[in-house]
Design an enzyme around this catalytic site. Structure first.
Site, short mmCIF file in Angstrom:
data_model
loop_
_atom_site.label_atom_id
_atom_site.label_comp_id
_atom_site.label_asym_id
_atom_site.label_seq_id
_atom_site.Cartn_x
_atom_site.Cartn_y
_atom_site.Cartn_z
N THR A 196 29.00 1.28 -26.38
CA THR A 196 29.84 0.37 -27.13
C THR A 196 29.80 0.84 -28.57
O THR A 196 28.88 1.54 -28.95
CB THR A 196 29.26 -1.06 -27.02
OG1 THR A 196 29.30 -1.46 -25.65
CG2 THR A 196 30.02 -2.06 -27.84
N ARG A 224 36.14 -6.86 -14.84
CA ARG A 224 34.76 -7.09 -15.26
C ARG A 224 34.70 -7.19 -16.78
O ARG A 224 35.32 -6.42 -17.50
CB ARG A 224 33.87 -5.97 -14.77
CG ARG A 224 32.39 -6.06 -15.23
CD ARG A 224 32.14 -5.27 -16.49
NE ARG A 224 30.72 -5.24 -16.85
CZ ARG A 224 30.26 -4.75 -17.99
NH1 ARG A 224 31.10 -4.25 -18.90
NH2 ARG A 224 28.96 -4.76 -18.26
N VAL A 225 33.94 -8.15 -17.28
CA VAL A 225 33.76 -8.34 -18.71
C VAL A 225 32.27 -8.38 -19.02
O VAL A 225 31.52 -9.11 -18.35
CB VAL A 225 34.43 -9.64 -19.20
CG1 VAL A 225 34.18 -9.84 -20.69
CG2 VAL A 225 35.93 -9.61 -18.91
N GLY A 226 31.84 -7.60 -19.99
CA GLY A 226 30.44 -7.59 -20.39
C GLY A 226 30.19 -8.45 -21.60
O GLY A 226 30.88 -9.45 -21.84
N ASP A 227 29.22 -8.06 -22.40
CA ASP A 227 28.81 -8.89 -23.54
C ASP A 227 29.65 -8.68 -24.79
O ASP A 227 29.70 -9.56 -25.66
CB ASP A 227 27.35 -8.62 -23.88
CG ASP A 227 27.13 -7.19 -24.39
OD1 ASP A 227 27.53 -6.25 -23.68
OD2 ASP A 227 26.57 -7.01 -25.48
N THR A 247 24.85 -3.26 -27.92
CA THR A 247 25.37 -2.25 -27.01
C THR A 247 24.40 -2.08 -25.85
O THR A 247 23.19 -2.10 -26.05
CB THR A 247 25.56 -0.89 -27.71
OG1 THR A 247 25.90 0.10 -26.74
CG2 THR A 247 24.31 -0.43 -28.44
N GLY A 250 25.65 -4.97 -20.39
CA GLY A 250 26.20 -6.22 -20.86
C GLY A 250 25.78 -7.47 -20.12
O GLY A 250 25.61 -8.53 -20.73
#
Length: 330
Positions: A196, A224-227, A247, A250
């Site tokens: 990231t 999909r979605v991370g942090d 980074t 996530g």
């Protein structure tokens, strides 16, 4: 003693008091992703490209801060440089989903107002961080996802590109490797597992900001979605505490609420940025999460913490020489 002399003495005492930052001080910290990257996995040419891009990002954000610009403007400027550089996992050159597409996430937060903007699953907006900024400035909502996010970008007049703009031959290669390994990232270079880009800053007025942008994880399922776009997980800024950009893996950073947790420790426990970051990183590591964070305190003190072999990072402070690094031993 004359009133003028008394006033001058009082001002001198205030400026010298511990914890009170100089009126013209500013700090910018950036990262370009973390992973178990060994020196032997990075060619001399690649190493030079990464460091040069980190320097450009510091220069872009630092220029904003040096001329008195806002912290939120500086972090956006720095992150845009890294989004446009194909050597990082954000914007052009981001890792690809299992279907071979780029789905981009980003967020930004203003520590002065605690205004925030975030986007997930962007596919046609050239600079997702600028879309997150536009959403924040608009003020009515915080987060948009998928086609609705790109529709907002068009509404705000932000540059649109064909989705193929984000896809590079290098990332196609890594996706093929990923598929050949039956969806395992273990056999890939750490640079390809996750990563990231992000920035945190303190401006001359003493205000903080943070921004983060990513393509997510290699071969991720579509949607999909991370942090990175989650306020409090991958990004957080509060003038009363700190600014953080994260980074790494996530899912773990979401579960711990890493960015907000670091700020909480600084605000309520009085910990410094390094101590707070290390403590929250240890909690994340205990769950199995790997990655790193960058932090800037209200007085401009920079810090970072990571539990991987490397984290691409850089720092620039008013009147100082920019510093960039990749490996742990730097």
């Amino acid at each position: 003693m004359k009133i003028g002399t008394l006033l001058a003495a009082a001002l001198a005492l205030i400026s010298a008091a511990p914890g009170v930052a100089e009126a013209d001080a500013w700090t910018l910290v950036i990262h370009g992703g973390a992973g178990d990257i060994k020196r032997g996995q990075v060619s001399a040419g690649k190493d030079a490209l990464l460091r040069a891009a980190l320097q450009r990002a510091l220069a872009a954000g630092g220029d904003v801060l040096e001329r008195g610009g806002k912290a939120v403007e500086a972090v956006e400027a720095a992150v845009r440089i890294l989004e446009d550089d194909p050597n990082f996992n954000a914007g052009r050159g981001a890792v690809l989903t299992e279907r071979g597409a780029a789905e981009l996430d980003a967020s930004i937060m203003d520590g002065k107002t605690r205004g925030a903007g975030a986007v997930a699953g962007v596919t046609t907006t050239r600079n997702p961080v600028s879309l997150a900024r536009a959403i924040m400035d608009h003020g009515k909502q915080v987060m948009f996802a998928g086609p609705g996010a790109d529709a907002q970008a068009k509404r705000f007049g932000l540059e649109q590109v064909d989705p193929s703009y984000f896809v590079t031959e290098e990332e196609k290669h890594w996706l093929r490797e990923y598929r050949e390994k039956s969806g395992s990232t273990a056999a890939l270079s750490g640079m390809q597992k996750y990563g990231t880009v992000g920035a945190v800053a303190r401006d001359r007025s003493g205000h903080l900001a943070a921004a983060t942008s990513t393509g997510g994880r290699m071969g991720k399922p579509s949607g999909r979605v991370g942090d990175s776009p989650i306020i409090g997980a991958g990004t957080y800024a509060d003038d009363r505490a700190c600014a953080v950009s994260a980074t790494g893996a996530g899912e773990y950073y979401v579960r711990v609420g890493v960015a907000h947790s670091i700020c909480d420790r600084m605000r309520y426990l009085g910990e410094g940025p390094k101590v707070a970051a290390d403590a929250v990183q240890a909690e994340t590591s205990a769950l199995g999460g790997t990655g790193g964070v960058i932090v800037v305190a209200p007085d401009g003190t920079p810090a970072w913490s990571f539990n991987t072999d490397a984290m691409m990072r850089g720092v620039l402070r008013a009147g100082k020489t920019p510093e960039v690094a990749i490996f742990r031993d730097e």
